[in-house]
Design an enzyme around this catalytic site. Structure first.
Site, PDB file in Angstrom:
ATOM      1  N   ASP B 225      44.266  48.626  35.466  1.00  9.31           N
ATOM      2  CA  ASP B 225      43.741  48.458  36.816  1.00  9.31           C
ATOM      3  C   ASP B 225      42.405  47.707  36.808  1.00  9.31           C
ATOM      4  OD1 ASP B 225      43.955  49.180  39.705  1.00  9.31           O
ATOM      5  OD2 ASP B 225      42.050  50.172  39.255  1.00  9.31           O
ATOM      6  N   LYS B 229      41.179  43.782  38.103  1.00 10.32           N
ATOM      7  CA  LYS B 229      40.026  43.490  38.954  1.00 10.32           C
ATOM      8  C   LYS B 229      39.119  42.421  38.352  1.00 10.32           C
ATOM      9  CE  LYS B 229      40.088  48.033  41.158  1.00 10.32           C
ATOM     10  NZ  LYS B 229      39.561  49.423  41.107  1.00 10.32           N
TER      11      LYS B 229
END
Lengths: 362, 362
Positions: B225, B229
């Protein structure tokens, strides 16, 4: 086929820039450098159609060539604020933007006329937004009525995204409960360099020499400049407030506060060295740093020199950095913090640039 | 009279929202609450014209009444992604915006179709922007070609103004030299609560129970995750990069990395408690805090668990706060820092709200 978001495929923005000193010059250079990027990546055709300094001005409805813009400007017609406005008006270009890169009161006084002609205003100058509340509100009203955006991101924190962020919080229904901020590059510079081995006078003189203070350093050192900034943030938070509502606890000596001229003022800094040394000694004894802090809390605002203890987010603020802490209903546990260089020609110009792009970005 | 910036006095924005779980529900409520404010203060007429969850969907070209929207939605027609798109297309409303508040791959796969119909896309879902570089670029190209903005501020840092700020820096010609960031609310929560008096398994279970992790916690704990980003920030900085180019130094145990199911994974957390305790002990011995850090430097990116010493801006990061430090050519001495809650339904919804307003704000 679906109707498109905008009529034309490439959006033309026509920019009239007044004030091409330090910051304005950087802005023109950034526009020159980024013209192709904006066309290719954002479909914005950004053209400078008017330029002025205090002496001369030039216009070209087809776009001023920026190749030798300084020389061309020096050969322009005699500058006048009204003349600049009349030219912008008569060129009558769609998506016109007046960019004020001065600190001039008379220029700020003309925003109303620009907005009434549906010419957007982008201002680095913070005089208009920190003038009477009624004038500030009237400019907002005109902006809305004539569909002419009025943006002033660089009024607080130079290129830092402070006012735009605050606007988005408010628009989405968040409520500001408190703002704590260090907003003066010049006062940071002064108190980062002042200690028991330096003299207050010398440090202020150096700040002035490096362009960190206004020509009249009392505007910075009296706290008026910071008071204007927290006033703008309070107003943008939705509060009705005027400059005289802000509590200003001075740190200058009595003679410094009452000086009648810049020269007199500088003399008081020499005479009152012991006063300034005592401020430093008090902070040092508590293991604190001196920072000039602006607060907005519960509808009240203040500016004052504070002794900041270790561990506080303001303690290590270096150089000309600014910091803003927003406590809101949604950012209630820990604040939203924006921090970084709060002064300097390049970052201020890029803040103006961001405001211009906001007008063509969708 | 000067030509106005926009044709119509009040700009109507027509919003199609898919995904009205936690965040989507807050977004609808914020729109409901702020309708009047937007009309009065920004001359934006914001209407929700389509709503969908995974079960049902409703449409109203004249604007859905938000009074009993949940009940109305539950009585809607059977939901389908293609059906939602077809309805949005056939309503053929000017300034249509598709808002994706899911984490669904199939929804992200439809952006292309929306953009080709000149329907803007606002996405909380980060799958599209962290997919292959060619897909990301293609979406950018379609957005430009069909004049349909594609905004995804909430992909990084929820409501924090990170991607918009980065975009403005780049547009004005600044160059990113380095990004250092803590971007995972879930990993912050885990490492703020894990120590020698707690068990790693219990802390991760609690993070999951409080909604800080994905249903499959491996997406967070494996670093994927966070890698997504920093990939998005690197790409927005102008760099060509794919997910596999990001160095991911895992902190999970070997068994944890190789687990075949969520249940198996949780069992490894119990079995490998000593592995996790040794990570904590090592940091404690050095008086450091464990933080999961994303870096982008010199064209290379990495994600890893780091031992952060006292005094570092990451050391005191509390709760689910995120922080991004941008070092650029213009912010070279000290970085521009943006910090604050990086997770949570209300702040994420207000980030989506900000993206929607950007489409009507000028």
């Amino acid at each position: 086929m679906h109707e498109v978001f905008f009529e034309s495929i490439t959006k033309q923005l026509n920019v009239f820039i007044t004030g091409v000193g330090n910051v304005g010059e950087r802005l023109v250079e950034q526009i020159k450098q980024q013209k192709k990027y904006l066309k290719d990546n954002l479909k914005i055709n950004l053209r400078v159609v008017g330029l002025s300094n205090s002496r001369t001005m030039i216009f070209n409805g087809g776009g001023i060539s920026l190749k030798n813009w300084k020389e061309d400007l020096s050969n322009g017609e005699k500058a006048s604020l009204e003349g600049f406005f009349e030219n912008a008006k008569s060129l009558n270009l769609r998506n016109s933007i007046f960019v004020d890169v001065t600190a001039n009161k008379d220029v700020a006084g003309l925003y109303e006329k620009y907005l009434r002609e549906s010419i957007a205003v982008v201002a680095c100058n913070k005089i208009a937004c920190s003038s009477t509340f009624s004038n500030y509100k009237e400019l907002k009203r005109l902006s809305l009525k004539y569909n002419a955006p009025f943006l002033f991101e660089t009024n607080v924190g130079a290129g830092l995204p402070i006012i735009d962020t605050l606007g988005n919080l408010i628009a989405s229904g968040d409520k500001v409960t408190s703002i704590q901020a260090v907003l003066s590059g010049s006062l940071n510079f002064v108190f980062n360099n002042f200690n028991d081995t330096t003299k207050f006078y010398d440090v202020v003189k150096q700040a002035a020499a490096e362009g960190y203070t206004e020509p009249d350093p009392r505007i910075d050192l009296s706290g008026v400049d910071v008071a204007r900034k927290i006033l703008i943030l309070a107003r943008e938070s939705g509060v009705t407030m005027d400059l005289e509502d802000i509590e200003n606890i001075p740190f200058l000596s009595k003679a410094g506060l009452e000086s009648n001229s810049v020269d007199d003022f500088y003399q008081t800094l020499i005479d009152d060295e012991s006063h300034y040394q005592s401020l430093f000694a008090s902070a040092k004894a508590k293991d604190c740093q001196l920072k000039y802090v602006a607060k907005f809390d519960n509808g009240k605002a203040s500016v004052s020199l504070q002794e900041i203890p270790k561990g506080h987010p303001f303690y290590n603020l270096e150089g000309s950095d600014n910091i803003v802490m927003f406590y809101t209903e949604r950012y209630s546990q820990q604040p939203m913090i924006i921090k970084g260089a709060g002064a300097g020609a390049d970052v201020t110009a890029s803040g103006l640039f961001a405001d211009i792009i906001r007008l063509g970005n969708n």
